[in-house]
Write an enzyme that holds these catalytic residues in place. Sequence first.
Site, PDB file in Angstrom:
ATOM      1  N   GLN A   9      39.373  53.448  39.139  1.00  0.00           N
ATOM      2  CA  GLN A   9      37.954  53.674  39.542  1.00  0.00           C
ATOM      3  C   GLN A   9      37.511  54.877  40.280  1.00  0.00           C
ATOM      4  O   GLN A   9      36.988  55.868  39.779  1.00  0.00           O
ATOM      5  CB  GLN A   9      37.413  52.477  40.227  1.00  0.00           C
ATOM      6  CG  GLN A   9      37.404  51.198  39.532  1.00  0.00           C
ATOM      7  CD  GLN A   9      36.796  50.064  40.414  1.00  0.00           C
ATOM      8  OE1 GLN A   9      36.483  50.146  41.532  1.00  0.00           O
ATOM      9  NE2 GLN A   9      36.456  48.842  39.599  1.00  0.00           N
ATOM     10  N   ASP A  48      45.726  40.239  36.931  1.00  0.00           N
ATOM     11  CA  ASP A  48      44.631  39.249  36.204  1.00  0.00           C
ATOM     12  C   ASP A  48      45.566  37.991  35.547  1.00  0.00           C
ATOM     13  O   ASP A  48      44.820  37.044  35.485  1.00  0.00           O
ATOM     14  CB  ASP A  48      43.902  40.039  35.454  1.00  0.00           C
ATOM     15  CG  ASP A  48      42.807  40.775  35.964  1.00  0.00           C
ATOM     16  OD1 ASP A  48      42.574  40.638  37.168  1.00  0.00           O
ATOM     17  OD2 ASP A  48      42.207  41.671  35.429  1.00  0.00           O
ATOM     18  N   LYS A  51      40.416  38.362  45.031  1.00  0.00           N
ATOM     19  CA  LYS A  51      39.956  38.367  43.881  1.00  0.00           C
ATOM     20  C   LYS A  51      38.752  37.542  43.816  1.00  0.00           C
ATOM     21  O   LYS A  51      38.222  37.250  44.743  1.00  0.00           O
ATOM     22  CB  LYS A  51      40.893  38.111  42.666  1.00  0.00           C
ATOM     23  CG  LYS A  51      42.096  39.228  42.377  1.00  0.00           C
ATOM     24  CD  LYS A  51      41.311  40.305  41.613  1.00  0.00           C
ATOM     25  CE  LYS A  51      42.238  41.231  41.295  1.00  0.00           C
ATOM     26  NZ  LYS A  51      41.718  42.220  40.566  1.00  0.00           N
ATOM     27  N   ARG A  92      43.263  33.596  44.616  1.00  0.00           N
ATOM     28  CA  ARG A  92      44.072  32.908  43.709  1.00  0.00           C
ATOM     29  C   ARG A  92      45.438  32.332  43.821  1.00  0.00           C
ATOM     30  O   ARG A  92      45.945  31.473  43.141  1.00  0.00           O
ATOM     31  CB  ARG A  92      44.203  34.023  42.478  1.00  0.00           C
ATOM     32  CG  ARG A  92      42.750  34.069  41.654  1.00  0.00           C
ATOM     33  CD  ARG A  92      42.808  35.094  40.413  1.00  0.00           C
ATOM     34  NE  ARG A  92      41.326  34.896  39.992  1.00  0.00           N
ATOM     35  CZ  ARG A  92      40.953  36.196  38.918  1.00  0.00           C
ATOM     36  NH1 ARG A  92      41.790  37.126  38.977  1.00  0.00           N
ATOM     37  NH2 ARG A  92      39.801  36.001  38.582  1.00  0.00           N
ATOM     38  N   ARG A  99      39.025  32.281  35.582  1.00  0.00           N
ATOM     39  CA  ARG A  99      40.328  32.578  35.365  1.00  0.00           C
ATOM     40  C   ARG A  99      41.181  31.022  35.716  1.00  0.00           C
ATOM     41  O   ARG A  99      42.168  30.850  35.039  1.00  0.00           O
ATOM     42  CB  ARG A  99      41.205  33.736  35.614  1.00  0.00           C
ATOM     43  CG  ARG A  99      40.846  34.930  35.050  1.00  0.00           C
ATOM     44  CD  ARG A  99      41.464  36.169  35.313  1.00  0.00           C
ATOM     45  NE  ARG A  99      40.751  37.532  34.952  1.00  0.00           N
ATOM     46  CZ  ARG A  99      40.738  37.836  33.797  1.00  0.00           C
ATOM     47  NH1 ARG A  99      41.318  37.357  32.750  1.00  0.00           N
ATOM     48  NH2 ARG A  99      39.842  39.035  33.744  1.00  0.00           N
TER      49      ARG A  99
END
Length: 690
Positions: free
Chosen positions: A168, A331, A358, A362, A405
């Site tokens: 980014q 991910d 995230k 997770r 997810r």
Amino acid sequence: MRNEKQNTLRGSLTFPGDKSLSHRAALLAALAKGTSTLYNFLGASDTLNALKAIESLGVSVTKIGEDTYQVKSPGVQGLTPPKNVIDCGNSGTLSRLLLGMLAGLDGITATIDGDASLRTRPMRRVTQILEKLGAQFEYLEKADCLPIRVTGTKLPPIVFTETLGSAQVKSAVILAALSSGVSLSLTEEICSRDHTENMLRFAGVLVKKEGITEENSVTAKSSTHGVNPPIFIPEKQSVKPQDYKIWGDISSAAFFAVGASLLKGSEVLLQGVLLNPFRDRYLKVLTQMGASVEILPQRDECGEKGGDVLVRYSPLSGIKIPKEDIPSLIDELPILTVAGVYCKGTFSYRDAKELRVKESDRIGIMVENLENLGVSVEEFDDGLSVEGNPSAQLAGKITTRMDHRIVMSFEIANLSPGASLEIEGKEWIETSFPSFYTKLQRVLNYAPPLLEKGVVAIDGPAGSGKSTVAYMLARALGFNQLDSGALYRAFTYRGYQKFVAMEKQGIAMEKQGWDIAVQENEQLVNYLQSMPVRLEFAPDGRQHVYAEDVELQDELRSAEVASRIKPIADALFIRERVKTILRDAALRYTLVADGRDMGTEVFPEAHFKFFLTASSRVRAERRLIEFQQKDPHATLETVEKQIIERDRDDGLRKVGALKPAPKAIFIDTSSRTQEQVVQIMLAYIRYAAH
Ligand code: DC
């Protein structure tokens, strides 16, 4: 309810557009003067906000089909200040990329904002770098955070070293340079995703790799971490309007890849996904765990390689995922953990602290759920370790903390025999992959019909393995094998016999050699035009060729025939005759046809068109013995050189050029057995039309 039956996943799936590519396509289309089209654009809120953002800058965006948008932009010079605040919703990527792009747009002032969660995320990583160059940001509420008012200025040439490994940040700086029209020299200390650079090249911007020599270019390109080559973009580069055919999201495909690996009898063809090396790393991890994964690159679109992935059931074993792989599969760690639960041995990973910040923690949530289900799991601050059990029967409640997810990962686990999971928060799937359940239904326990009749065309260069594969495929389908080369050989063999006979009879050949006679000698041409040729197929699918009612067999395979074939294969009237004979056969028989122009000229309407490839080195290895029979001094190097030259000539031929048919499916046979190639073709034939 306990899942008593043996579920399978079978079939083909396509996926919504990749998010990273969708964001970038929208912004690049805005910088390009003219009309761009975005195909398979991700219709999620984050990326739709990108379209709204460019609209507010004076760009016109029209939806022209499902997931297709036409973007008309006045170009960098014509963009206008937005009347309202630009809302980036929940998207970190959009906000950071826009901050960069707007910072360099002289004369434009805009305010960028986001939802409550985005307002807490740090923007400093982008703004501080650009502020040093003279960019102007005003923090309207909290330092370093959105909302931010940006006043675009003409920036000076940029020399920048990226130290965070953030795509980014890198992309924001690149966009700032482009919108200001200044040069950029960029070095990365930690390699990050290279989508922006790839897509800019596609949009006509000169992005030069600096300091790259022949020797290190391959390593630099293929390594995903460590060295990324420094890049240089000269000043005054303009982004051109383009058609962006956005590849499907390979991260969404991960749930089906793991599902197919775990469920006996499964086979899924995941079509049209992005195969950027930063993104398909999880497939390599699955392969290391013993999964059956075939990666089938097809084309470049948007400057990115993409293609299909075939995954079949295969028992998995444990793995300790190497540290250097973690950033490229962050991910996919939750769904890979599900694979770990059912593997033989221990599955573990460390160095993944980022996973705790995230959409949810997770690591924590996976450990909590697995412990509740009675799975033996150990938690670390930066990872976890699971004792796998191939016959685990998981039952219990699953908490998902609004994390899509996590929901999808446990939905896949829930398909296993004996599983009975009560999963909360299913609605969160809507945020990223709304069609997940529809896709799952499509492939769950699907029983595909096999092709019953028609034509399968196989083309490719000599040595790519066409004819053996065509025979094996024909057997598997119960089809006949149409060998088009044998017809050219038959015309050569009989034509040359006629030529010799004519010479013996003293018929004036006007000193024509064979090559010229085939084109110009009226009597020979008449003979070849009218010589009766017929094809028949034996019950085993093998082709038999008859010329003037005489069957031609081994004589067709001789070196003499091969050495005389070129003028025959180059003669348009022969090609037309062969085409007629082949198309006639297709009226009577179901066929697997191999040659060089089956998909392009002879059967453009074939049900399936494959194009086999193999590296020149592998093809040289396969054909070395054959070449050595003609020339005992032939070496691998000389044969490879000849093959490369022949490829070039073949591609340039006026008639019968070797080129892939539109929409042909590419299969690289270099490191695959013939059996594997046939299995891949069968999967396409079973599922691709499904
Ligand atoms: O596949 P093969 O080696 O039997 O082919 C013999 C020759 O015929 C080869 O030189 C290429 C040519 N050929 C062609 O021009 N078009 C085809 N469809 C098949 C073969």
